[in-house]
Design a protein around this motif. Structure first.
Motif, mmCIF file in Angstrom:
data_model
loop_
_atom_site.group_PDB
_atom_site.id
_atom_site.type_symbol
_atom_site.label_atom_id
_atom_site.label_comp_id
_atom_site.label_asym_id
_atom_site.label_seq_id
_atom_site.Cartn_x
_atom_site.Cartn_y
_atom_site.Cartn_z
ATOM 1 N N ILE B 48 0.975 -1.481 -0.170
ATOM 2 C CA ILE B 48 -0.418 0.181 -0.061
ATOM 3 C C ILE B 48 0.364 1.423 0.144
ATOM 4 O O ILE B 48 2.052 1.003 0.805
ATOM 5 C CB ILE B 48 -1.202 0.076 1.422
ATOM 6 C CG1 ILE B 48 -1.862 1.332 0.946
ATOM 7 C CG2 ILE B 48 -0.046 -0.279 2.605
ATOM 8 C CD1 ILE B 48 -2.948 1.193 2.312
ATOM 9 N N LYS B 49 0.313 2.496 -1.053
ATOM 10 C CA LYS B 49 0.968 3.220 -0.728
ATOM 11 C C LYS B 49 1.179 4.604 0.687
ATOM 12 O O LYS B 49 -0.772 4.652 0.383
ATOM 13 C CB LYS B 49 0.785 4.067 -2.100
ATOM 14 C CG LYS B 49 1.179 5.537 -2.492
ATOM 15 C CD LYS B 49 0.987 6.601 -3.372
ATOM 16 C CE LYS B 49 2.060 7.688 -3.497
ATOM 17 N NZ LYS B 49 1.572 8.404 -5.094
ATOM 18 N N ALA B 50 1.917 5.071 1.356
ATOM 19 C CA ALA B 50 1.603 5.600 2.540
ATOM 20 C C ALA B 50 2.769 6.129 3.034
ATOM 21 O O ALA B 50 2.929 6.217 3.886
ATOM 22 C CB ALA B 50 0.818 4.624 3.669
ATOM 23 N N ASP B 101 -7.736 -2.690 3.381
ATOM 24 C CA ASP B 101 -6.711 -2.305 2.035
ATOM 25 C C ASP B 101 -7.749 -2.075 1.297
ATOM 26 O O ASP B 101 -8.258 -2.772 0.230
ATOM 27 C CB ASP B 101 -6.119 -3.563 2.570
ATOM 28 C CG ASP B 101 -4.996 -3.574 0.710
ATOM 29 O OD1 ASP B 101 -4.898 -2.247 0.270
ATOM 30 O OD2 ASP B 101 -4.310 -4.359 0.536
ATOM 31 N N PRO B 102 -6.990 -0.811 -0.036
ATOM 32 C CA PRO B 102 -8.070 -0.447 -1.056
ATOM 33 C C PRO B 102 -8.052 -1.525 -2.171
ATOM 34 O O PRO B 102 -8.299 -1.059 -2.684
ATOM 35 C CB PRO B 102 -7.694 0.731 -0.964
ATOM 36 C CG PRO B 102 -6.445 1.563 -0.303
ATOM 37 C CD PRO B 102 -6.424 0.642 -0.071
ATOM 38 N N ASN B 103 -6.761 -2.118 -1.902
ATOM 39 C CA ASN B 103 -6.640 -3.368 -3.565
ATOM 40 C C ASN B 103 -7.603 -3.624 -3.464
ATOM 41 O O ASN B 103 -7.333 -5.067 -4.456
ATOM 42 C CB ASN B 103 -5.064 -3.103 -3.217
ATOM 43 C CG ASN B 103 -4.082 -2.448 -3.324
ATOM 44 O OD1 ASN B 103 -4.492 -1.207 -4.263
ATOM 45 N ND2 ASN B 103 -3.325 -2.243 -2.503
ATOM 46 N N THR B 104 -8.087 -4.624 -2.245
ATOM 47 C CA THR B 104 -9.142 -5.358 -1.975
ATOM 48 C C THR B 104 -10.975 -5.710 -2.306
ATOM 49 O O THR B 104 -10.914 -4.230 -2.165
ATOM 50 C CB THR B 104 -8.832 -7.072 -1.473
ATOM 51 O OG1 THR B 104 -10.081 -6.549 0.031
ATOM 52 C CG2 THR B 104 -7.757 -6.940 -0.927
ATOM 53 N N GLN B 105 -11.681 -6.550 -3.270
ATOM 54 C CA GLN B 105 -12.884 -6.070 -3.232
ATOM 55 C C GLN B 105 -12.998 -5.173 -1.410
ATOM 56 O O GLN B 105 -12.678 -5.919 -0.436
ATOM 57 C CB GLN B 105 -14.407 -6.739 -3.537
ATOM 58 C CG GLN B 105 -13.311 -6.937 -4.936
ATOM 59 C CD GLN B 105 -14.710 -5.548 -5.405
ATOM 60 O OE1 GLN B 105 -15.064 -5.264 -5.024
ATOM 61 N NE2 GLN B 105 -14.200 -5.922 -7.073
#
Lengths: 395, 395
Positions: B48-50, B101-105
């Protein structure tokens, strides 16, 4: 007990803390979550626990970007200026990480599960559940030879579908916008309630509404490595065009035959419409105008011809879409409804692009309906209004 | 162009960056998201980008809690130890804020939209979509006088439901766990694919499956202020009991009549079953054993009698549920299937609670099926296996 605790957390579901003033929990909240709160003026209060964060910003995609303030108890809070009625997507940026607020349900937008608040529109009941007969929203899966994959779609069947087994129904194909998916029109748009209420009032004909997943990659086509592709670059535009071309074939070669063989449709062009919002409106123009043998009604909600609306180019009625606009009388006979809409508060290039298309159609004597949604942006309140008007004119 | 950018973001949907080794994107990822990755051993890579975060921890609810490591490019990464096959919920704790996590549904669990990865089970095809006839999953809304509200449920109809209009079907009422909602059994559990595959193989009878929202508050009952109520406290337990009692009335007085009048069910106790996982299993025991006039088959998946399983108390067959267990022959005639299951890796109090109930039933000569899912925890892989076995024994 660590995991069994899960069995209890939820009981907050039936419990809210008491609120003061006109602030009430947004209807988009997860059960038991007091926040976000919305007041009568449309102000939104957001709160999140983040005791060790250095900076949190609330990012309303079509609204304010505001810094939250850390409280002594480790919670961060903020109250926004008033927002217009409707559903507003937002994310939180926590020390540089853009994430959803865990206090609201997730709504698929911006290519990820996003947060949203609902600011009620005083007096509007057309998009909420009412005491009228309700249709069903059905999840279906169809195999597409175009993509070589199983694809998921949602299908609204009108209230009397199961009790009138000898009736057949017209069908509206209704597409989501870019970054959204096939769940958008019911979850964000409330399309099923709009249709239920419109049908109950006798303002719409009972119809089937097909909501498909609007992205596609042709079977066997290698996966593109987009890692270093710049946003809005020619490569990105090419990927868009490839996806929409594959989706066009999917709709016409896989989805429509599946729907017509699975549901009691009236399977002819006179009883088939397509509409979409934003990217879905662009897809609608491309698919319907290339396949007037399949569709007779066309709706572009804040999105229409992709090559015109955003480029600022003018419609050439002699050449566009193989000259379909060159003979207004023939067009009127073939296309029973051409519908264009945009919100008055949308970004200028979209608003002006749609207005310019409207003027081009007027100049070319192409009959159409043009609607501007007062005070609304490139957001779902515009598209709820669009659907209500468009559906009432169909079939 | 700020918002129209949205129309393009999604085109990542058809594009993935190339991966090396056996790491592949999890099937739970949003389109266009490379991460999380899962390898053949079940290890999971998260990214994740942070750029401005000080600390990020990955929190698998039934798995590892691991710190992520900041990379020079502002992304944080981690690779977990191997996880067992199945769906694993997780959240990220970013500087103290627990978020998805915005990367999963998003999967509804823990009373919020959560993230999840899917670790494939080698050779298992029973819970994924196959080239067999598919049922539909229908969203319905019913008004409950018990709660005074419209309630949302999902209903699986078997593949031939629309093409065999003269057939009627038995119905299984199937409940989610605590912190989850009515979407859990299809989105996380893949119940529709399990039934499709089981019916296609001739191992299950075609049936309707009703998945309801398992929380309820009686109409007119004031909202509880739970702000300062301690987790697991007597007040919390009281809220749970009130909710389940209201849900019991909702199921028996509102939901079942609605289902039987809306779908072509066989509306009698011989053709009605109920099962649930965790909290849903506890609700199932309470609702079915209090209403044996309505149900003949009972399933508890990692959850059964609420007052016994977690307390460690023993079943008293003479007194429990008005003595229904006191006459084994009468019980066997009345209850066609009593089914209990638990995963071998579940938390000890749950595992031992279910085992103890199993032994009590053996001692009381109450016929039942008992199944231990090898190597699985208080998670969906256990409940997928449970459903497959339970459904094949029904009706």
């Amino acid at each position: 007990m660590k995991r069994l605790g899960m069995a209890m957390i939820l009981f907050a579901s039936v419990c809210y803390a008491q609120q003061t003033g006109s602030f009430k929990p947004s209807e988009t909240n997860v059960w038991g979550s007091d926040y976000p709160l919305v007041d009568d003026a449309g102000r939104v209060q957001i709160r999140i626990k983040a005791p060790e964060a250095a900076k949190i910003r609330v990012n309303f995609w079509s609204g304010p970007k505001v810094d939250m303030v850390k409280q002594p108890d480790g919670f961060w809070t903020v109250t926004t200026p008033p927002l217009v009625p409707g559903l507003h997507y937002y994310t939180l940026i926590i020390d540089g990480a853009e994430v959803a607020d865990p206090n609201t349900q997730a709504y698929f937008g911006g290519s990820k599960p996003a947060s949203a608040v609902e600011v009620p529109e005083p007096g509007s009941t057309y998009y909420s559940i009412q005491n009228v007969p309700h249709g069903q929203v059905r999840e279906v899966w169809y195999f597409s030879k175009v993509t070589g994959t199983w694809r998921h779609a949602l299908v609204y069947t009108p209230p009397d579908y199961d009790t009138q087994p000898n009736l057949r129904y017209p069908a509206l194909y209704l597409q989501h916008g870019g970054g959204e998916d096939e769940t958008g029109w019911t979850r964000q748009g409330k399309a099923n309630f709009i249709l239920d209420n419109c049908i109950a009032a006798g303002e719409c004909k009972p119809m089937i509404v097909v909501m498909a997943y609007g992205y596609a990659r042709r079977a066997g086509r290698p996966v593109r490595d987009m890692t270093n592709v710049e946003f809005g670059s020619p490569e990105m535009m090419k990927a868009m065009q490839e996806s929409t071309a594959a989706f066009e074939d999917d709709v016409t070669q896989a989805l429509i035959p599946f729907i017509d063989s699975t549901f009691r449709t009236q399977p002819d062009r006179n009883h088939r419409a397509m509409a979409g919002l934003s990217m879905g409106g662009m897809q609608t123009f491309q698919i319907t105008l290339n396949h007037l043998d399949l569709f007779s009604c066309i709706g572009g909600f804040s999105g229409a011809d992709g090559s015109l609306v955003l480029s600022g180019r003018s419609l050439d009625p002699k050449t566009a879409y193989n000259g379909v606009f060159s003979d207004p009388a023939a067009f009127a006979e073939k296309v029973h409804l051409l519908w264009l809409g945009v919100g008055t508060e949308e970004p200028e290039n979209m608003r002006e692009g749609i207005r310019k298309l409207h003027r081009s159609l007027l100049e070319a004597n192409i009959g159409h309906v043009y609607y501007e949604s007062p005070g609304t942006d490139h957001e779902w309140q515009t598209w709820r209004r669009d659907l209500k008007d468009f559906a009432s004119r169909l079939f």
